[in-house]
Design a protein around this motif. Sequence first.
Motif, PDB file in Angstrom:
ATOM      1  N   MET A 187       0.844  -1.172   0.000  1.00 37.74           N
ATOM      2  CA  MET A 187       0.000   0.000   0.000  1.00 37.74           C
ATOM      3  C   MET A 187       0.892   1.240   0.000  1.00 37.74           C
ATOM      4  SD  MET A 187      -2.739   1.292   2.859  1.00 37.74           S
ATOM      5  CE  MET A 187      -3.916   0.034   2.571  1.00 37.74           C
ATOM      6  N   SER A 188       0.578   2.194  -0.845  1.00 38.41           N
ATOM      7  CA  SER A 188       1.376   3.414  -0.899  1.00 38.41           C
ATOM      8  C   SER A 188       0.929   4.391   0.183  1.00 38.41           C
ATOM      9  CB  SER A 188       1.256   4.061  -2.271  1.00 38.41           C
ATOM     10  OG  SER A 188      -0.071   4.445  -2.501  1.00 38.41           O
ATOM     11  N   ARG A 189       1.840   5.242   0.584  1.00 36.95           N
ATOM     12  CA  ARG A 189       1.554   6.233   1.618  1.00 36.95           C
ATOM     13  C   ARG A 189       1.137   7.546   0.971  1.00 36.95           C
ATOM     14  NH1 ARG A 189       3.749   4.776   6.663  1.00 36.95           N
ATOM     15  NH2 ARG A 189       3.728   6.938   7.276  1.00 36.95           N
ATOM     16  N   MET A 190       0.296   8.287   1.667  1.00 35.76           N
ATOM     17  CA  MET A 190      -0.092   9.606   1.171  1.00 35.76           C
ATOM     18  C   MET A 190       1.107  10.541   1.287  1.00 35.76           C
ATOM     19  SD  MET A 190      -3.944  10.178   2.616  1.00 35.76           S
ATOM     20  CE  MET A 190      -3.837  11.906   2.277  1.00 35.76           C
ATOM     21  N   PRO A 191       1.270  11.465   0.354  1.00 31.57           N
ATOM     22  CA  PRO A 191       2.407  12.387   0.419  1.00 31.57           C
ATOM     23  C   PRO A 191       2.229  13.506   1.446  1.00 31.57           C
ATOM     24  CG  PRO A 191       1.077  12.826  -1.505  1.00 31.57           C
ATOM     25  CD  PRO A 191       0.508  11.589  -0.858  1.00 31.57           C
ATOM     26  N   PHE A 192       1.091  13.508   2.145  1.00 35.49           N
ATOM     27  CA  PHE A 192       0.840  14.517   3.167  1.00 35.49           C
ATOM     28  C   PHE A 192      -0.099  13.936   4.210  1.00 35.49           C
ATOM     29  CE2 PHE A 192      -1.880  15.142  -0.496  1.00 35.49           C
ATOM     30  CZ  PHE A 192      -3.146  15.071   0.051  1.00 35.49           C
ATOM     31  N   LYS A 193      -0.204  14.606   5.355  1.00 41.49           N
ATOM     32  CA  LYS A 193      -1.069  14.126   6.432  1.00 41.49           C
ATOM     33  C   LYS A 193      -2.513  14.535   6.172  1.00 41.49           C
ATOM     34  CE  LYS A 193       2.468  14.028   9.903  1.00 41.49           C
ATOM     35  NZ  LYS A 193       2.782  14.188  11.290  1.00 41.49           N
ATOM     36  N   ALA A 194      -3.433  13.799   6.760  1.00 39.63           N
ATOM     37  CA  ALA A 194      -4.862  14.084   6.573  1.00 39.63           C
ATOM     38  C   ALA A 194      -5.205  15.490   7.036  1.00 39.63           C
ATOM     39  CB  ALA A 194      -5.701  13.058   7.318  1.00 39.63           C
ATOM     40  N   ARG A 195      -4.523  15.979   8.052  1.00 44.01           N
ATOM     41  CA  ARG A 195      -4.799  17.333   8.546  1.00 44.01           C
ATOM     42  C   ARG A 195      -4.508  18.394   7.492  1.00 44.01           C
ATOM     43  NH1 ARG A 195      -1.622  16.054  13.510  1.00 44.01           N
ATOM     44  NH2 ARG A 195      -3.115  15.022  14.824  1.00 44.01           N
ATOM     45  N   GLU A 196      -3.605  18.083   6.561  1.00 46.37           N
ATOM     46  CA  GLU A 196      -3.238  19.032   5.515  1.00 46.37           C
ATOM     47  C   GLU A 196      -4.221  19.005   4.344  1.00 46.37           C
ATOM     48  OE1 GLU A 196       0.734  18.038   4.375  1.00 46.37           O
ATOM     49  OE2 GLU A 196       1.455  18.078   6.434  1.00 46.37           O
ATOM     50  N   ALA A 197      -4.998  17.940   4.219  1.00 41.54           N
ATOM     51  CA  ALA A 197      -5.888  17.771   3.070  1.00 41.54           C
ATOM     52  C   ALA A 197      -6.923  18.888   2.943  1.00 41.54           C
ATOM     53  CB  ALA A 197      -6.567  16.410   3.115  1.00 41.54           C
ATOM     54  N   PRO A 198      -7.620  19.277   4.025  1.00 39.09           N
ATOM     55  CA  PRO A 198      -8.608  20.348   3.851  1.00 39.09           C
ATOM     56  C   PRO A 198      -7.993  21.644   3.314  1.00 39.09           C
ATOM     57  CG  PRO A 198      -8.995  19.233   5.924  1.00 39.09           C
ATOM     58  CD  PRO A 198      -7.687  18.715   5.375  1.00 39.09           C
ATOM     59  N   GLY A 199      -6.820  22.005   3.787  1.00 42.76           N
ATOM     60  CA  GLY A 199      -6.163  23.214   3.296  1.00 42.76           C
ATOM     61  C   GLY A 199      -5.845  23.121   1.815  1.00 42.76           C
ATOM     62  N   LYS A 200      -5.357  21.965   1.392  1.00 41.76           N
ATOM     63  CA  LYS A 200      -5.042  21.769  -0.023  1.00 41.76           C
ATOM     64  C   LYS A 200      -6.316  21.814  -0.868  1.00 41.76           C
ATOM     65  CE  LYS A 200      -0.874  19.056   0.783  1.00 41.76           C
ATOM     66  NZ  LYS A 200       0.111  19.898   0.146  1.00 41.76           N
ATOM     67  N   LEU A 201      -7.384  21.210  -0.354  1.00 42.53           N
ATOM     68  CA  LEU A 201      -8.647  21.216  -1.090  1.00 42.53           C
ATOM     69  C   LEU A 201      -9.258  22.618  -1.129  1.00 42.53           C
ATOM     70  CD1 LEU A 201     -10.058  17.849   0.224  1.00 42.53           C
ATOM     71  CD2 LEU A 201      -9.385  18.348  -2.130  1.00 42.53           C
ATOM     72  N   LEU A 202      -9.130  23.374  -0.041  1.00 39.58           N
ATOM     73  CA  LEU A 202      -9.638  24.749  -0.033  1.00 39.58           C
ATOM     74  C   LEU A 202      -8.907  25.593  -1.075  1.00 39.58           C
ATOM     75  CD1 LEU A 202     -10.026  25.322   3.804  1.00 39.58           C
ATOM     76  CD2 LEU A 202     -11.869  25.103   2.127  1.00 39.58           C
ATOM     77  N   ARG A 203      -7.602  25.412  -1.178  1.00 37.89           N
ATOM     78  CA  ARG A 203      -6.830  26.150  -2.190  1.00 37.89           C
ATOM     79  C   ARG A 203      -7.217  25.720  -3.600  1.00 37.89           C
ATOM     80  NH1 ARG A 203      -3.061  25.629   1.880  1.00 37.89           N
ATOM     81  NH2 ARG A 203      -2.092  23.764   1.006  1.00 37.89           N
ATOM     82  N   ALA A 204      -7.736  24.496  -3.741  1.00 37.16           N
ATOM     83  CA  ALA A 204      -8.158  23.988  -5.049  1.00 37.16           C
ATOM     84  C   ALA A 204      -9.591  24.399  -5.385  1.00 37.16           C
ATOM     85  CB  ALA A 204      -8.035  22.470  -5.081  1.00 37.16           C
ATOM     86  N   GLY A 205     -10.221  25.188  -4.504  1.00 37.85           N
ATOM     87  CA  GLY A 205     -11.555  25.694  -4.804  1.00 37.85           C
ATOM     88  C   GLY A 205     -12.686  25.047  -4.032  1.00 37.85           C
ATOM     89  N   TYR A 206     -12.390  24.047  -3.215  1.00 35.31           N
ATOM     90  CA  TYR A 206     -13.433  23.404  -2.410  1.00 35.31           C
ATOM     91  C   TYR A 206     -13.823  24.310  -1.252  1.00 35.31           C
ATOM     92  CZ  TYR A 206     -12.854  18.871  -4.698  1.00 35.31           C
ATOM     93  OH  TYR A 206     -12.825  17.847  -5.609  1.00 35.31           O
TER      94      TYR A 206
END
Length: 52
Positions: free
Chosen positions: A1-20
């Motif tokens: 299984m591959s690992r995510m390149p970032f932590k789950a806590r960082e995901a909302p910030g990345k998604l917000l910057r992507a327009g979510y």
Amino acid sequence: MSRMPFKAREAPGKLLRAGYEIKRQSGSHVVLRHPDGRQTYVAMHPDILPGA
């Protein structure tokens, strides 16, 4: 299984910057929706250490 390149806590910030936008939160899960209708859920569980 591959690992995510970032932590789950960082995901909302990345998604917000992507327009979510945060639509709602239910317990430890955040629901984000994009203006074009895409929707995703992010589990904000604490990090679990191997062997813990």
